[in-house]
Design a protein around this motif. Structure first.
Motif, PDB file in Angstrom:
ATOM      1  N   CYS A  14      -2.585  -0.137 -10.210  1.00 53.38           N
ATOM      2  CA  CYS A  14      -1.940   0.573  -9.110  1.00 53.38           C
ATOM      3  C   CYS A  14      -0.914   1.517  -9.708  1.00 53.38           C
ATOM      4  N   MET A  15      -1.000   2.769  -9.341  1.00 59.34           N
ATOM      5  CA  MET A  15      -0.085   3.778  -9.874  1.00 59.34           C
ATOM      6  C   MET A  15       1.141   3.947  -8.984  1.00 59.34           C
ATOM      7  N   CYS A  16       1.156   3.306  -7.817  1.00 58.91           N
ATOM      8  CA  CYS A  16       2.196   3.598  -6.835  1.00 58.91           C
ATOM      9  C   CYS A  16       3.223   2.487  -6.636  1.00 58.91           C
ATOM     10  N   THR A  17       2.745   1.290  -6.268  1.00 54.84           N
ATOM     11  CA  THR A  17       3.678   0.320  -5.692  1.00 54.84           C
ATOM     12  C   THR A  17       4.395  -0.517  -6.729  1.00 54.84           C
ATOM     13  N   ILE A  42       0.858  -1.194   0.000  1.00 55.59           N
ATOM     14  CA  ILE A  42       0.000   0.000   0.000  1.00 55.59           C
ATOM     15  C   ILE A  42       0.886   1.232   0.000  1.00 55.59           C
ATOM     16  N   GLN A  43       0.607   2.155  -0.904  1.00 56.33           N
ATOM     17  CA  GLN A  43       1.241   3.475  -0.762  1.00 56.33           C
ATOM     18  C   GLN A  43       0.138   4.507  -0.593  1.00 56.33           C
ATOM     19  N   CYS A  44      -0.407   5.047  -1.691  1.00 56.58           N
ATOM     20  CA  CYS A  44      -1.485   6.030  -1.481  1.00 56.58           C
ATOM     21  C   CYS A  44      -2.769   5.357  -1.028  1.00 56.58           C
ATOM     22  N   GLY A  45      -2.927   4.073  -1.339  1.00 55.02           N
ATOM     23  CA  GLY A  45      -4.097   3.328  -0.879  1.00 55.02           C
ATOM     24  C   GLY A  45      -5.316   3.432  -1.783  1.00 55.02           C
ATOM     25  N   TYR A  46      -5.169   4.187  -2.877  1.00 55.19           N
ATOM     26  CA  TYR A  46      -6.370   4.376  -3.695  1.00 55.19           C
ATOM     27  C   TYR A  46      -6.871   3.079  -4.322  1.00 55.19           C
ATOM     28  N   CYS A  47      -5.935   2.268  -4.785  1.00 51.56           N
ATOM     29  CA  CYS A  47      -6.320   1.007  -5.441  1.00 51.56           C
ATOM     30  C   CYS A  47      -6.625  -0.092  -4.436  1.00 51.56           C
TER      31      CYS A  47
HETATM   32 FE1  FES Z   1      -1.550   4.093  -4.831  1.00 47.44          FE
HETATM   33 FE2  FES Z   1      -2.077   1.606  -5.609  1.00 47.44          FE
HETATM   34  S1  FES Z   1      -1.197   2.258  -3.718  1.00 47.44           S
HETATM   35  S2  FES Z   1      -2.636   3.450  -6.598  1.00 47.44           S
END
Ligand code: FES
Ligand code: FES
Length: 154
Positions: free
Chosen positions: A133-136, A96-101
């Motif tokens: 997921c745009m982050c991890t 998890i980073q931003c948690g959006y997904c």
């Molecule tokens: Fe940020 Fe997946 S944790 S989009």
């Protein structure tokens, strides 16, 4: 307006809805379950994934009226007293980073592990192929689902 009855996380909901309302907006606005996220609203990102009659579905691709009589589980319905093992594994494995997904990913993983308690890496990748997921990056997410599968078997 159409009257719909739907069971979400074991609780009955009954509302009049306009035929154009998407299920994801019904869940968030009428049922006040905002753990289900809205990303694209067009079926591309998977942030809105819920379990609908046992299957992972993108709730922005269904109309609320199509849910009449359905049983739905959202991210809020997954945890019992504490975090669900999939949620815990996502934390432990830094998935998890931003948690959006995350709610959508977790629901797709949950639908997979219900029918396949020992998935291969390929099967995990297939199960989450509709979730972006745009982050991890995806490696931590795949590791988290492997870890959850292991713990849930035990
Ligand atoms: Fe940020 Fe997946 S944790 S989009
Ligand atoms: Fe449903 Fe993106 S919000 S797939």
């Amino acid at each position: 307006m159409h009257r719909i009855k739907v069971k979400i996380n074991g609780k009955d909901f009954e509302h009049d809805v306009e035929p154009r309302v998407l299920l994801v907006h019904y869940i968030r606005e009428k049922a006040s379950l905002t753990g289900t996220h809205v990303g694209c609203d067009t079926g591309n990102c998977g942030a809105c994934t819920v379990i609908f009659n046992g299957q992972a579905v993108k709730s922005c691709l269904l109309l609320a009226v199509q849910a009449n009589g359905a049983e739905i589980t959202t991210i809020e319905g997954l945890a019992g007293d504490g975090l669900h093992p999939i949620q815990k594994a996502f934390m432990d494995k830094f998935a998890i980073q931003c948690g959006y997904c995350t709610p959508g990913m977790v629901m797709s993983a949950s639908a997979l592990l219900k029918v396949n308690s020992d998935p291969t890496e390929e099967e995990i990748k297939e199960a989450i192929e509709g979730n972006l997921c745009m982050c991890t990056g995806y490696q931590q997410i795949v590791s988290a689902i492997e870890d959850a599968a292991e713990k849930m078997k035990g």
